[in-house]
Design a protein around this motif. Sequence first.
Motif: not given
Length: 403
Positions: A198-205, A226-230, A240-253
């Motif tokens: 999968y893909v990871d990164s530090p958080p922005n927030w 939320a743009h979320a690619t890691s 945090a309860g956002v309404d949509s995840i954008e891209h979702g390059n790394s979402i484990r089951p």
Amino acid sequence: MRAARLLDVRSGRYVERAVVVVRGDTIESVGTSVPPGMPVVDLGDRTLLPGLIDTHTHVLLQGDATQAEYEQQILKEYPAHRVARAVRALKIALDHGSTTMRDLETEGAGYDDVALRDAVNEGVIPGPRLQVAGPALSTTGTYPILHFRPDWKFPVGVQTCDGADGCRRAVREQLSYGTDWVKVYSNTGGLHTTEDGYVDSPPNWTKEELAAVVSEAHGRGAKVAAHATSDTGARMAVEAGVDSIEHGNSIRPELAREMARKGIFLSPTIAVLAYVADPRAKEGRQIWSEIPRSHAKSVENCRKAGVKIAFGTDAGGFPWTEINQATEFEHEVRLGMTPLEAIRSSTTVAAEVLGLARRAGVVEKGAWADLVAGPGDPLRDVRVMSRVDFVMKAGEVVRRPVP
Ligand SMILES: [Zn+2]
């Protein structure tokens, strides 16, 4: 409107020799007979479908596969030039069948998306009806333009905010300018692969900052994308309860199951990934050759967990003039969705993300008269979706087949 067949996207069945009665901007009835005295638009051997919805676009962007292309647009293009090209993008999108879009951030063009949305609604320019986000939010030092000389001030493609109070203030300010959505970059830099692919990164927030954005937006009736690619980016956004995840390059089951439980949508933007992955890898950003694999797995995890997948292309990340948004349907099917699931992602599911269920994404009594049609059977060959040659938005024919 009469056509050889209409796809009922809810049941997945065709209505043969369908007749859709339109009055004003609304669908009055759906059946098989024309009421006496009504003028008929006969579409012949075509399939009628609801107008399409793209939940992730950038009309003010014209392709940014490389850093140089991005910097050119942010640093050199005059605002009016960007708006002029956005007007063209809106026309292209409408002609290809998008009757509604969520435009997710202007990349340095301020609130011009709000103005474009209003101009479309006024009938000044043709285009899909829009929900807009203005400038996205990210934290200091996490979004380009970065690393230019520090004693000069350069534009940044987002609005930066820091600290829970700063983020609340930024959300209040943005909504006061008339935006519909708040977009946050949950993560950006420092992407790397993990041992399990999968893909990871530090958080922005910090958690507190992200929670402040979401509660402030929700409290004022706006939703958060939320743009979320890691892995970390997606996990924090879901928490945090956002309404949509954008891209979702790394979402484990397990995270996919959590998204399904919370009703958080995924907008997978497969078309843009296919467009940018190679040029970015060639630029020396090796991670981009790994991301497509992790992304495909993530989409599969979301599908299995029952996450609602909304059609989102990231058009503007690729050039509007070169690639039809509807190629996303083919990518969705390539990653395992059935043609019907793909069509629902751009109709009933997308309408739900935008809070437009029953008004958009369906051909039913009481819905907006948003219709597209094209030759062929999209359930057999989803490429038909790229050959739409009839478009009606809110009862107005905006594109007709060339005889
Ligand atoms: Zn985007």
